[in-house]
Design an enzyme around this catalytic site. Structure first.
Site, short mmCIF file in Angstrom:
data_model
loop_
_atom_site.label_atom_id
_atom_site.label_comp_id
_atom_site.label_asym_id
_atom_site.label_seq_id
_atom_site.Cartn_x
_atom_site.Cartn_y
_atom_site.Cartn_z
CB CYS A 156 -0.97 0.10 1.07
SG CYS A 156 -1.38 1.33 2.00
CB SER A 183 0.01 3.73 3.90
OG SER A 183 -0.96 4.10 3.51
CG HIS A 215 -0.81 -1.64 5.95
ND1 HIS A 215 0.54 -0.83 5.49
CD2 HIS A 215 -1.42 -0.79 5.53
CE1 HIS A 215 -0.49 -0.05 4.69
NE2 HIS A 215 -1.46 0.15 4.71
CB CYS A 256 -5.14 -1.45 3.45
SG CYS A 256 -4.78 0.15 3.64
CG HIS A 278 2.50 7.96 3.00
ND1 HIS A 278 3.05 8.65 1.47
CD2 HIS A 278 1.04 7.51 2.69
CE1 HIS A 278 1.99 8.74 0.97
NE2 HIS A 278 0.92 8.34 1.33
P1 NAD Z 1 -0.61 4.39 -5.20
O1 NAD Z 1 0.17 5.12 -5.83
O2 NAD Z 1 -0.92 3.40 -6.09
O3 NAD Z 1 -1.88 5.20 -5.88
C1 NAD Z 1 -1.89 7.31 -6.41
C2 NAD Z 1 -2.39 7.55 -7.43
O4 NAD Z 1 -2.37 8.87 -7.65
C3 NAD Z 1 -1.69 6.89 -9.00
O5 NAD Z 1 -2.07 6.54 -9.94
C4 NAD Z 1 -1.12 8.75 -8.89
O6 NAD Z 1 -0.74 7.94 -10.39
C5 NAD Z 1 -2.00 9.25 -9.55
N1 NAD Z 1 -1.82 10.79 -8.44
C6 NAD Z 1 -0.57 11.48 -7.91
N2 NAD Z 1 -0.68 12.63 -7.88
C7 NAD Z 1 -1.29 13.21 -8.67
C8 NAD Z 1 -2.25 14.31 -8.97
N3 NAD Z 1 -1.89 15.54 -8.80
N4 NAD Z 1 -3.77 14.31 -9.70
C9 NAD Z 1 -4.32 12.60 -9.93
N5 NAD Z 1 -3.65 12.05 -9.64
C10 NAD Z 1 -2.22 11.99 -8.99
O7 NAD Z 1 -1.52 4.15 -3.81
P2 NAD Z 1 -2.41 3.91 -3.54
O8 NAD Z 1 -1.87 2.00 -2.90
O9 NAD Z 1 -3.65 3.33 -3.32
O10 NAD Z 1 -3.29 4.74 -1.84
C11 NAD Z 1 -3.92 6.00 -2.25
C12 NAD Z 1 -3.50 6.99 -1.08
O11 NAD Z 1 -4.62 6.64 0.14
C13 NAD Z 1 -2.08 7.28 -0.22
O12 NAD Z 1 -1.71 8.04 -0.02
C14 NAD Z 1 -2.22 6.29 0.99
O13 NAD Z 1 -1.62 6.13 2.24
C15 NAD Z 1 -3.54 6.32 1.05
N6 NAD Z 1 -4.43 5.15 2.08
C16 NAD Z 1 -4.73 5.77 3.20
C17 NAD Z 1 -5.94 4.77 3.55
C18 NAD Z 1 -7.02 5.23 4.32
O14 NAD Z 1 -7.58 4.78 5.71
N7 NAD Z 1 -7.37 6.55 4.79
C19 NAD Z 1 -6.31 3.65 3.51
C20 NAD Z 1 -4.93 3.19 2.48
C21 NAD Z 1 -4.62 4.04 1.72
ZN ZN Z 2 -3.18 0.62 3.18
#
Ligand code: NAD
Ligand code: ZN
Length: 361
Positions: A41, A43, A63, A170, A46
């Site tokens: 993920c 995260s 996770h 997740c 991060h």
């Molecule tokens: P990922 O890296 O697979 O996907 C992120 C996407 O965003 C990519 O496709 C990327 O091209 C796109 N992107 C980047 N900059 C952009 C912009 N300016 N405009 C539009 N799109 C853009 O990430 P993921 O694993 O899908 O996670 C996404 C986010 O969610 C992360 O920040 C992660 O930490 C967070 N997250 C939050 C929770 C929660 O419980 N709230 C749980 C899991 C993940």
């Molecule tokens: Zn996650």
């Protein structure tokens, strides 16, 4: 003590190191799990970049996993060796005020309230080369065996394919729940989803399942669009194709802005764009992306009536009860998160997995 492999993060901003580690037996109230599969993920990334609070190195990350109970500590009654399980980074202690509130899934044992770098008795079950290694949100799925408290374990259907349902730990549950539980997307509504990674695509699936009539997928990587369409997006746009800000593009496309917008990237500019993209009076914007910096907004954006919400792991899922139900719905083919899986790698190639994530693949 079990000796097995784990990917140890010795320090921030360094590749993970696949090492032999020792995993101590579960103490009272704990469960030792053989991890069969794990997702990566954003995260986790991060954390490696040092932008998640309270994490201590060296640490075993990961996770989003699934596995089989290997052994249980004294007093554990809800699972037994051989059960298929998903370890939960957001536990369900069942006792705190949020666990008792049907509208919340935020168990107060979660990391943001009380760091989960050590198990509840303040010791670690992991060691490597004579050093104690920290747990990560208790689950540490980048290890062949891990130990977690019983109230952070969800027992799932024995028919579940672990290499697929690990995503319920997740990404899938977070995105799908953000649409269904947090936004409560209504049939016939319009939605915009910023960021089409595993989590954002799960939001698209949730919007579709809720009956949204228009789902606009937004990403700067156009390679994500084919899958977004397959999962239910009706339009796909790349903000870089326009001279004007994407919020103006979305407002023009929909007349008054979308009913629901979701930020699933974790950047300040997309947070603000997502908020400004929803209807100024009745729109709901859900923040899913994780970011560590502060942002400032024009308060008029909210003054006109918009709602801005955050979500953790899919809003009101009660993790121990609802994750198994989601897995059963998957086995009944109510949705198909298999499409989220882009690559399957052997454990030793975990760093290649992060390279693929960075490359947007
Ligand atoms: P990922 O890296 O697979 O996907 C992120 C996407 O965003 C990519 O496709 C990327 O091209 C796109 N992107 C980047 N900059 C952009 C912009 N300016 N405009 C539009 N799109 C853009 O990430 P993921 O694993 O899908 O996670 C996404 C986010 O969610 C992360 O920040 C992660 O930490 C967070 N997250 C939050 C929770 C929660 O419980 N709230 C749980 C899991 C993940
Ligand atoms: Zn996650």
């Amino acid at each position: 003590v079990i000796r097995c492999r784990a990917a140890v993060a010795w320090a921030p901003n360094e590749p993970l190191s696949v090492e032999e580690v020792e995993v101590a037996p579960p103490k009272a109230g704990e469960v030792r799990i053989k991890i069969v599969a794990t997702g990566i993920c954003h995260s986790d990334d991060h954390v490696l970049k040092g932008s998640l609070p309270n994490v201590e190195f060296p640490v075993i990350l990961g996770h989003e996993g699934a596995g089989i109970v290997e052994s249980t500590g004294e007093g554990v009654t809800s699972v037994k060796p051989g059960d298929k399980v998903i370890p939960l980074c957001l536990p369900q202690c069942g006792e705190c005020s949020f666990c008792q509130n049907p509208e919340s899934n935020y168990c107060q044992k979660f990391h943001f309230s009380e760091p989960q770098n050590l198990l509840p008795d303040k010791t670690s079950r992991f060691s490597c080369k004579g050093k104690q290694i920290h747990h990560f949100v208790w689950v540490s799925t980048f290890a062949e065996y891990t130990v977690v408290p019983e109230y952070a374990v969800a027992k799932i259907d024995p028919a579940a394919p672990l290499d697929k349902v690990c995503l319920f730990g997740c990404g899938f549950s977070t995105g799908y729940g953000a649409a269904i539980n947090t936004a409560k997307v209504k049939p016939g509504s319009t939605c915009a989803v910023f960021g089409l990674g595993g989590v954002g695509l799960s939001v698209v699936m949730g919007c579709k399942a809720a009956g949204a009539s228009r789902i606009i997928a937004v990403d700067i990587n156009k390679d994500k669009f084919a899958k977004a369409k397959q999962l239910g997006a009706t339009d796909c746009i790349n903000p870089q194709d326009f001279k004007k800000p994407v919020q103006e593009v979305l407002t023009e496309m929909t007349g008054q802005g979308v009913d629901y917008s979701f930020e699933v990237v974790g950047h300040a500019d997309t947070m603000i764009a997502a908020l400004a993209s929803c209807n100024m009076s009745t729109g709901v914007c859900v923040m899913v992306g994780v970011m560590d910096s502060e942002i400032s907004i024009d308060p008029t954006l909210l003054l006109t009536g918009r709602t801005w919400k955050g979500t953790m792991f899919g809003g009101s899922w009660k993790m121990r009860e609802d994750i198994p139900k989601l897995v059963s719905s998957y086995l009944e083919k109510k949705f198909n998160p298999d499409l989220l899986i882009t690559h399957t790698l052997p454990f030793a190639k975990v760093n290649e997995g992060f390279d693929l994530l960075h490359a947007g693949k």
